[in-house]
Write an enzyme that holds these catalytic residues in place. Structure first.
Site, mmCIF file in Angstrom:
data_model
loop_
_atom_site.group_PDB
_atom_site.id
_atom_site.type_symbol
_atom_site.label_atom_id
_atom_site.label_comp_id
_atom_site.label_asym_id
_atom_site.label_seq_id
_atom_site.Cartn_x
_atom_site.Cartn_y
_atom_site.Cartn_z
ATOM 1 N N GLU A 12 0.825 -1.229 0.000
ATOM 2 C CA GLU A 12 0.000 0.000 0.000
ATOM 3 C C GLU A 12 0.848 1.264 0.000
ATOM 4 O O GLU A 12 0.704 2.101 0.894
ATOM 5 C CB GLU A 12 -0.860 0.044 1.275
ATOM 6 C CG GLU A 12 -1.971 -0.946 1.374
ATOM 7 C CD GLU A 12 -2.702 -0.855 2.722
ATOM 8 O OE1 GLU A 12 -2.244 -0.145 3.642
ATOM 9 O OE2 GLU A 12 -3.730 -1.517 2.846
ATOM 10 N N CYS A 64 0.781 33.501 9.540
ATOM 11 C CA CYS A 64 1.078 34.099 10.845
ATOM 12 C C CYS A 64 1.247 33.051 11.923
ATOM 13 O O CYS A 64 0.435 32.931 12.844
ATOM 14 C CB CYS A 64 -0.026 35.086 11.221
ATOM 15 S SG CYS A 64 0.019 36.499 10.124
ATOM 16 N N GLU A 65 2.273 32.254 11.768
ATOM 17 C CA GLU A 65 2.668 31.252 12.761
ATOM 18 C C GLU A 65 4.178 31.115 12.637
ATOM 19 O O GLU A 65 4.696 31.027 11.511
ATOM 20 C CB GLU A 65 2.070 29.875 12.434
ATOM 21 C CG GLU A 65 0.579 29.833 12.384
ATOM 22 C CD GLU A 65 -0.035 28.963 13.477
ATOM 23 O OE1 GLU A 65 0.706 28.441 14.336
ATOM 24 O OE2 GLU A 65 -1.258 28.844 13.455
HETATM 25 N N1 LLP Z 1 -1.483 2.150 4.449
HETATM 26 C C1 LLP Z 1 -1.950 2.630 5.612
HETATM 27 C C2 LLP Z 1 -2.862 1.814 6.417
HETATM 28 C C3 LLP Z 1 -1.550 3.912 6.051
HETATM 29 O O1 LLP Z 1 -1.994 4.381 7.207
HETATM 30 C C4 LLP Z 1 -0.677 4.686 5.237
HETATM 31 C C5 LLP Z 1 -0.258 6.024 5.646
HETATM 32 C C6 LLP Z 1 -0.229 4.135 4.025
HETATM 33 C C7 LLP Z 1 -0.641 2.863 3.667
HETATM 34 C C8 LLP Z 1 0.690 4.864 3.088
HETATM 35 O O2 LLP Z 1 1.914 5.154 3.690
HETATM 36 P P1 LLP Z 1 3.119 5.737 2.821
HETATM 37 O O3 LLP Z 1 3.525 4.667 1.837
HETATM 38 O O4 LLP Z 1 2.659 6.964 2.124
HETATM 39 O O5 LLP Z 1 4.173 6.018 3.822
HETATM 40 N N2 LLP Z 1 1.172 12.871 6.331
HETATM 41 C C9 LLP Z 1 2.350 12.098 6.671
HETATM 42 C C10 LLP Z 1 2.200 10.651 6.329
HETATM 43 C C11 LLP Z 1 0.980 9.993 6.950
HETATM 44 C C12 LLP Z 1 0.846 8.554 6.592
HETATM 45 C C13 LLP Z 1 -0.438 7.986 7.094
HETATM 46 N N3 LLP Z 1 -0.677 6.619 6.700
HETATM 47 C C14 LLP Z 1 3.566 12.727 6.016
HETATM 48 O O6 LLP Z 1 3.425 13.741 5.335
HETATM 49 O O7 LLP Z 1 4.691 12.268 6.187
#
Ligand code: LLP
Length: 432
Positions: A287, A360-361
C-alpha cells in the site's frame, strides 16, 4: 530511475521535461507540478519486484498521499489498485477507473454511510474493508446484513513494533498504544467473529507499521509477524476464504538526507519472506503512497522579499504551511532550489537563507537553505508530491495551490486556484 527534477544547459529547472519557469508564467504561484511519467515509471519498477502472474500481487496506491485524478489514473493505468480511507477517496478511485475488486479501505472510524457505499460497490463490494478493531466487525456485519450482501473484509494486525526514532512519532502506527489495527491479544476473537459470520468473507490479513521507514527491517519484521499469524490460523484450519496478505505502505524517499532503500527493495524482502513461510498461494498486496509520488512533485513559490536584520537572513516566499504542512507538522525538511541557476555562479555568491512563508505562525518555516545571495525570483520546494496538496488548507485567507500535470514533456492539464474574492465572499456569506 533518474530523480526528478533536472536542469538544462542554461540552468533552468525542468520537471518531466517542462521548464518550471514556464509553469510559473502559465499558472502563477504557489503551484504544485507533478511528473506523471515519473510516477508511472516508479510504479513499474515496484511492480517488477512483486510476484508475477495473474492476481499474484496488487499495488494498492494509498490515495491519501495525493488524490489528484491524473495521478490516480496514471497509476491505475499501470495496474495499481487503491488503498482508501474515506468514502470520498473511494469515489475518486472508482471515478479514475479502479475497479471495486482492487480497492481496500482502511481507517479506524469509518461511518455507516461510507461502509454502505463500500459494500454496495460493483458485484461484490470492494476488495476488502480492512477492520481496525473488534467493535468494527459487528458494525460492518450489520451494514452487510442491511444491504443483503456479503462484505469482503481484511483484518489489520497491529504488529506491536516500536519504531523508536526511526520515523516521526506522528506516523508510527504499528504499536500497541496506537489506535490502529487489532492487537495480538484480540486476534483470535476477531478471526472467530469474522469467519463465523454469514455476512462476512475474511479475504485478507493486513498490517501497516508506519510511514517513511528509513530501512527495510521494520517493514520486514511487521510482514514476518503478519505471515506467522496467518500460518498459525491456517494450521488451525481457519482463514479458509483468505486470498491475500497485505504488508502495507511506508516506503521512504530520499528527501535529501541520503539514499534510502527503493520500493522494490522493500518488496523483494517481503516476497522472499512470504515464500519462506509457505504462503506463496496468497496474493501479496502493498500500500505505498509517498514513494510513488513524493519525488515526482514540486511546489513552486515566488520570492516576495528578503528580511535581513542582525545575523538573520529571512527569505519570504509566497508558499506557506497551509500549502505544505510537513515541515510544521513533522519537522520535515524539503530541499529548496532556485528555478533559474545559470552556470558559472561561484560559491561566494551564495548565502544561507532562512526560508519562511506568509502565514502568521512561527512554525511556517521551511528551514535554512543555501541559495543565491541575490535572492532568486522563484524557487521549487522538492519532493512535495505526497502529503502536500492533500494536507493543504485555506488558513489565513489563503487559497489552495494550483496544480499542473506534466506528461510527455508538456503541461497536460491543470487546476485553477480559487480566487481571493471567492474565498472572501464565501466566508462573509457563511450561514446566510
Ligand atoms: N497504508 C496505511 C494503512 C496507512 O496508514 C498509510 C499512511 C499508508 C498505507 C501509506 O503510507 P506511505 O507509503 O505513504 O508512507 N502525512 C504524513 C504521512 C501519513 C501517513 C499515514 N498513513 C507525512 O506527510 O509524512
Amino acid at each position: 530511475m533518474p530523480m526528478s527534477p533536472t536542469r538544462d544547459l542554461t540552468g533552468s529547472l525542468l520537471l518531466g521535461g517542462v521548464r518550471l519557469s514556464d509553469v510559473v508564467l502559465a499558472a502563477g504561484t504557489p503551484t504544485y507540478v507533478y511528473d506523471l511519467d515519473g510516477i508511472a515509471g516508479q510504479a513499474r519498477s515496484l511492480r517488477s519486484a512483486l510476484p508475477a502472474g495473474p492476481n499474484a500481487h496488487l499495488i494498492a496506491y494509498s490515495i491519501k498521499a495525493n488524490a489528484a485524478g491524473p495521478i490516480v489514473r496514471a497509476l491505475a493505468g499501470e495496474g495499481c489498485g487503491a488503498d482508501v480511507v474515506s468514502g470520498a477517496e473511494l469515489r475518486v478511485a472508482l471515478a479514475c477507473g479502479i475497479t471495486p475488486d482492487r480497492i481496500v479501505y482502511s481507517g479506524v472510524a469509518k461511518q455507516d454511510d461510507e461502509l454502505d457505499f463500500a459494500v454496495a460497490c460493483g458485484d461484490r463490494g470492494i476488495g476488502a474493508v480492512q477492520i481496525e478493531s473488534i467493535e468494527e466487525i459487528a458494525r460492518v456485519e450489520a451494514r452487510a446484513r442491511a444491504a443483503g450482501r456479503r462484505a469482503r473484509i481484511g483484518i489489520r494486525v497491529n504488529p506491536n513494533i516500536d519504531l523508536g526514532d526511526a520515523t516521526h512519532a506522528h506516523i508510527s502506527t504499528g504499536h500497541d498504544d496506537a489506535k490502529f489495527g487489532v492487537r495480538k491479544i484480540d486476534l483470535d476473537r476477531a478471526v472467530q467473529l469474522a469467519d463465523g459470520s454469514p455476512w462476512l468473507e475474511l479475504t485478507g490479513m493486513t498490517t501497516h507499521v508506519g510511514s517513511k521507514l528509513p530501512t527495510v527491517e521494520p517493514y520486514l519484521e511487521a510482514a514476518r509477524i503478519l505471515f506467522r499469524t496467518v500460518r498459525r490460523f491456517r494450521e488451525a484450519g481457519e482463514l479458509r476464504a483468505l486470498t491475500f496478505v497485505n504488508t502495507g505502505g511506508g516506503f521512504s524517499v530520499d528527501y535529501g538526507g541520503g539514499p534510502v532503500p527503493r520500493p522494490a527493495d522493500f518488496a523483494r524482502a517481503v516476497v522472499a519472506e512470504q515464500r519462506a513461510q509457505g504462503l506463496g498461494d496468497l496474493a501479496l498486496y502493498v500500500e505505498p503512497g509517498r514513494a510513488l509520488v513524493a519525488p515526482f512533485g514540486v511546489l513552486l513559490a515566488r520570492v516576495i522579499q528578503p528580511k535581513v536584520t542582525g545575523s538573520a537572513r529571512f527569505l519570504m516566499i509566497d508558499a506557506g504551511m497551509n500549502d505544505l504542512i510537513r515541515p510544521a507538522l513533522y519537522q520535515a525538511r524539503h530541499r529548496i532550489v532556485p528555478l533559474e541557476d545559470p552556470p558559472g555562479r561561484d560559491g561566494a555568491a551564495e548565502s544561507v537563507w532562512h526560508v519562511v512563508g506568509p502565514v502568521c505562525e512561527s512554525s511556517d518555516d521551511f528551514g535554512k537553505h543555501t541559495l543565491p545571495r541575490d535572492p532568486p525570483a522563484s524557487v521549487a520546494i522538492l519532493d512535495a508530491g505526497a502529503y502536500g496538496f492533500t494536507m493543504a488548507s485555506k488558513y489565513n485567507g489563503r487559497q489552495l495551490p494550483a496544480e499542473v500535470f506534466v506528461r510527455g514533456g508538456v503541461m497536460a492539464g491543470r487546476t485553477e486556484r480559487e480566487s481571493a474574492e471567492t474565498w472572501a465572499r464565501k466566508r462573509a456569506m457563511a450561514g446566510r
